[in-house]
Design a protein around this motif. Sequence first.
Motif, PDB file in Angstrom:
ATOM      1  N   ALA A 191      26.800  93.680  14.417  1.00  0.00           N
ATOM      2  CA  ALA A 191      25.726  93.551  13.430  1.00  0.00           C
ATOM      3  C   ALA A 191      25.410  94.880  12.764  1.00  0.00           C
ATOM      4  CB  ALA A 191      24.470  92.987  14.100  1.00  0.00           C
ATOM      5  N   THR A 192      25.711  95.991  13.429  1.00  0.00           N
ATOM      6  CA  THR A 192      25.380  97.306  12.890  1.00  0.00           C
ATOM      7  C   THR A 192      26.450  97.860  11.961  1.00  0.00           C
ATOM      8  OG1 THR A 192      26.387  98.548  14.731  1.00  0.00           O
ATOM      9  CG2 THR A 192      24.105  97.806  15.009  1.00  0.00           C
ATOM     10  N   LEU A 193      27.552  97.137  11.800  1.00  0.00           N
ATOM     11  CA  LEU A 193      28.620  97.638  10.926  1.00  0.00           C
ATOM     12  C   LEU A 193      28.139  97.832   9.492  1.00  0.00           C
ATOM     13  CD1 LEU A 193      31.631  95.551  12.253  1.00  0.00           C
ATOM     14  CD2 LEU A 193      31.505  98.048  12.164  1.00  0.00           C
ATOM     15  N   ALA A 194      27.129  97.082   9.095  1.00  0.00           N
ATOM     16  CA  ALA A 194      26.617  97.216   7.729  1.00  0.00           C
ATOM     17  C   ALA A 194      26.010  98.590   7.468  1.00  0.00           C
ATOM     18  CB  ALA A 194      25.587  96.132   7.459  1.00  0.00           C
ATOM     19  N   ALA A 195      25.741  99.339   8.528  1.00  0.00           N
ATOM     20  CA  ALA A 195      25.151 100.674   8.384  1.00  0.00           C
ATOM     21  C   ALA A 195      26.206 101.770   8.409  1.00  0.00           C
ATOM     22  CB  ALA A 195      24.133 100.907   9.503  1.00  0.00           C
ATOM     23  N   TRP A 196      27.458 101.417   8.180  1.00  0.00           N
ATOM     24  CA  TRP A 196      28.526 102.402   8.379  1.00  0.00           C
ATOM     25  C   TRP A 196      28.441 103.603   7.433  1.00  0.00           C
ATOM     26  CZ3 TRP A 196      32.504 103.459   4.814  1.00  0.00           C
ATOM     27  CH2 TRP A 196      32.585 102.604   3.703  1.00  0.00           C
ATOM     28  N   ILE A 201      25.561 109.127   3.800  1.00  0.00           N
ATOM     29  CA  ILE A 201      24.809 109.059   2.546  1.00  0.00           C
ATOM     30  C   ILE A 201      23.463 109.766   2.693  1.00  0.00           C
ATOM     31  CG2 ILE A 201      23.523 107.482   1.044  1.00  0.00           C
ATOM     32  CD1 ILE A 201      26.446 107.539   0.359  1.00  0.00           C
ATOM     33  N   LEU A 202      22.769 109.528   3.777  1.00  0.00           N
ATOM     34  CA  LEU A 202      21.462 110.141   3.986  1.00  0.00           C
ATOM     35  C   LEU A 202      21.577 111.648   4.206  1.00  0.00           C
ATOM     36  CD1 LEU A 202      19.707 107.420   6.169  1.00  0.00           C
ATOM     37  CD2 LEU A 202      19.338 107.925   3.741  1.00  0.00           C
ATOM     38  N   ARG A 203      22.623 112.082   4.879  1.00  0.00           N
ATOM     39  CA  ARG A 203      22.825 113.534   5.051  1.00  0.00           C
ATOM     40  C   ARG A 203      23.074 114.194   3.699  1.00  0.00           C
ATOM     41  NH1 ARG A 203      25.244 111.858   9.950  1.00  0.00           N
ATOM     42  NH2 ARG A 203      27.306 111.652   9.002  1.00  0.00           N
ATOM     43  N   LEU A 204      23.818 113.523   2.845  1.00  0.00           N
ATOM     44  CA  LEU A 204      24.079 114.056   1.514  1.00  0.00           C
ATOM     45  C   LEU A 204      22.791 114.121   0.694  1.00  0.00           C
ATOM     46  CD1 LEU A 204      26.312 115.039  -0.392  1.00  0.00           C
ATOM     47  CD2 LEU A 204      26.669 112.660  -1.087  1.00  0.00           C
ATOM     48  N   ALA A 205      21.965 113.073   0.802  1.00  0.00           N
ATOM     49  CA  ALA A 205      20.693 113.056   0.070  1.00  0.00           C
ATOM     50  C   ALA A 205      19.743 114.123   0.579  1.00  0.00           C
ATOM     51  CB  ALA A 205      20.049 111.679   0.184  1.00  0.00           C
ATOM     52  N   ALA A 206      19.762 114.370   1.889  1.00  0.00           N
ATOM     53  CA  ALA A 206      18.884 115.393   2.461  1.00  0.00           C
ATOM     54  C   ALA A 206      19.316 116.788   2.021  1.00  0.00           C
ATOM     55  CB  ALA A 206      18.889 115.289   3.984  1.00  0.00           C
ATOM     56  N   GLU A 221      36.461 109.004  -1.607  1.00  0.00           N
ATOM     57  CA  GLU A 221      37.274 107.863  -1.167  1.00  0.00           C
ATOM     58  C   GLU A 221      37.783 108.072   0.253  1.00  0.00           C
ATOM     59  OE1 GLU A 221      39.004 104.122  -1.394  1.00  0.00           O
ATOM     60  OE2 GLU A 221      37.510 105.119  -2.667  1.00  0.00           O
ATOM     61  N   PHE A 222      38.179 109.303   0.565  1.00  0.00           N
ATOM     62  CA  PHE A 222      38.651 109.592   1.923  1.00  0.00           C
ATOM     63  C   PHE A 222      37.536 109.380   2.942  1.00  0.00           C
ATOM     64  CE2 PHE A 222      38.935 112.554   5.496  1.00  0.00           C
ATOM     65  CZ  PHE A 222      40.143 112.166   6.054  1.00  0.00           C
ATOM     66  N   ALA A 223      36.332 109.889   2.630  1.00  0.00           N
ATOM     67  CA  ALA A 223      35.212 109.757   3.558  1.00  0.00           C
ATOM     68  C   ALA A 223      34.836 108.295   3.756  1.00  0.00           C
ATOM     69  CB  ALA A 223      34.005 110.546   3.039  1.00  0.00           C
ATOM     70  N   ARG A 224      34.902 107.503   2.694  1.00  0.00           N
ATOM     71  CA  ARG A 224      34.583 106.082   2.805  1.00  0.00           C
ATOM     72  C   ARG A 224      35.593 105.380   3.689  1.00  0.00           C
ATOM     73  NH1 ARG A 224      35.425 103.187  -0.968  1.00  0.00           N
ATOM     74  NH2 ARG A 224      33.915 101.537  -0.625  1.00  0.00           N
ATOM     75  N   LEU A 228      34.646 103.824   7.419  1.00  0.00           N
ATOM     76  CA  LEU A 228      34.781 102.403   7.726  1.00  0.00           C
ATOM     77  C   LEU A 228      35.769 102.181   8.865  1.00  0.00           C
ATOM     78  CD1 LEU A 228      34.067  99.503   7.105  1.00  0.00           C
ATOM     79  CD2 LEU A 228      35.831  99.502   5.333  1.00  0.00           C
ATOM     80  N   LEU A 229      36.853 102.941   8.868  1.00  0.00           N
ATOM     81  CA  LEU A 229      37.841 102.827   9.942  1.00  0.00           C
ATOM     82  C   LEU A 229      37.213 103.188  11.276  1.00  0.00           C
ATOM     83  CD1 LEU A 229      40.824 102.385  10.765  1.00  0.00           C
ATOM     84  CD2 LEU A 229      41.187 104.832  10.364  1.00  0.00           C
ATOM     85  N   ARG A 230      36.448 104.259  11.302  1.00  0.00           N
ATOM     86  CA  ARG A 230      35.819 104.696  12.548  1.00  0.00           C
ATOM     87  C   ARG A 230      34.788 103.676  13.025  1.00  0.00           C
ATOM     88  NH1 ARG A 230      32.701 110.347  12.568  1.00  0.00           N
ATOM     89  NH2 ARG A 230      31.495 109.178  11.019  1.00  0.00           N
ATOM     90  N   ALA A 231      33.986 103.139  12.096  1.00  0.00           N
ATOM     91  CA  ALA A 231      32.983 102.142  12.470  1.00  0.00           C
ATOM     92  C   ALA A 231      33.656 100.887  13.010  1.00  0.00           C
ATOM     93  CB  ALA A 231      32.113 101.795  11.273  1.00  0.00           C
ATOM     94  N   GLY A 232      34.748 100.478  12.371  1.00  0.00           N
ATOM     95  CA  GLY A 232      35.475  99.300  12.846  1.00  0.00           C
ATOM     96  C   GLY A 232      36.071  99.528  14.225  1.00  0.00           C
ATOM     97  N   TRP A 233      36.590 100.739  14.463  1.00  0.00           N
ATOM     98  CA  TRP A 233      37.177 101.057  15.756  1.00  0.00           C
ATOM     99  C   TRP A 233      36.104 101.059  16.849  1.00  0.00           C
ATOM    100  CZ3 TRP A 233      36.599 105.652  18.792  1.00  0.00           C
ATOM    101  CH2 TRP A 233      37.453 105.712  19.894  1.00  0.00           C
TER     102      TRP A 233
END
Length: 237
Positions: A191-196, A201-206, A221-224, A228-233
């Motif tokens: 359920a938390t994958l949506a927060a990947w 993003i928040l670190r960049l905004a800060a 594109e690389f970071a995205r 996503l790969l890391r969150a899926g793993w």
Amino acid sequence: MAAPVAARERLFVLYAFNLEVARAPWVTQEPLIAEMRLQWWRDVVTEAEAGRPVRAHEVAGPLAVLIRTAGLPGAVLDALVAARRWDVYRDPFADGAALEAYLEETGAGLMWLAGRALGAGAEAEAGLRAAGWAAGLAGFLRAVPELEARGRVPLPDAAPEAVAALARAGLARLEGARAGLRGLAPPQRAATLAAWQAGPILRLAAAEPARVAAGTLHLSEFARRWGLLRAGWRGGL
């Protein structure tokens, strides 16, 4: 799609519902019609809880079934819909607390519902809500230029230092969420994958709050792909 196959059917239904609700205020310029669209979804939730016949609608029908089979709390679903009334009108948030409440009822509520749909218990609610709030904030900050272009005033305080402070508040919630979700079983963690993207993003905004107003609050594109790969793993946060 990064979630386990067994979880996708329920998540698809829930996020399709969220999409229908989120777009309702924007498909018409008539506030009354937008209000009617939102009320229609509130009625769907009420009818599903009451065990009334399922509406013949590609999203409402499966949603009613999910509400009944997963025991989704109607009050949370209703609050998610009601919060979208802010999107109908051009009035700004009264203050920072009003924006925080909006994120609580939308992003936080949605992730809690996703966890419940996958079998998470009450002990996971705080962690799931914190993660959803942070994810909701990240998405909201990215949407600021578009909201402004549509005549909305999304931020109670758009000063760079205020935006950076808001992003840091989201990061704090995300950190708290990780601590609160350590005991969550893998099927529910999906359920938390949506927060990947929320953390980066928040670190960049800060660090660079001017990106919010400029519409450049996005990852490479690389970071995205890597995120996503890391969150899926990991199966989630």
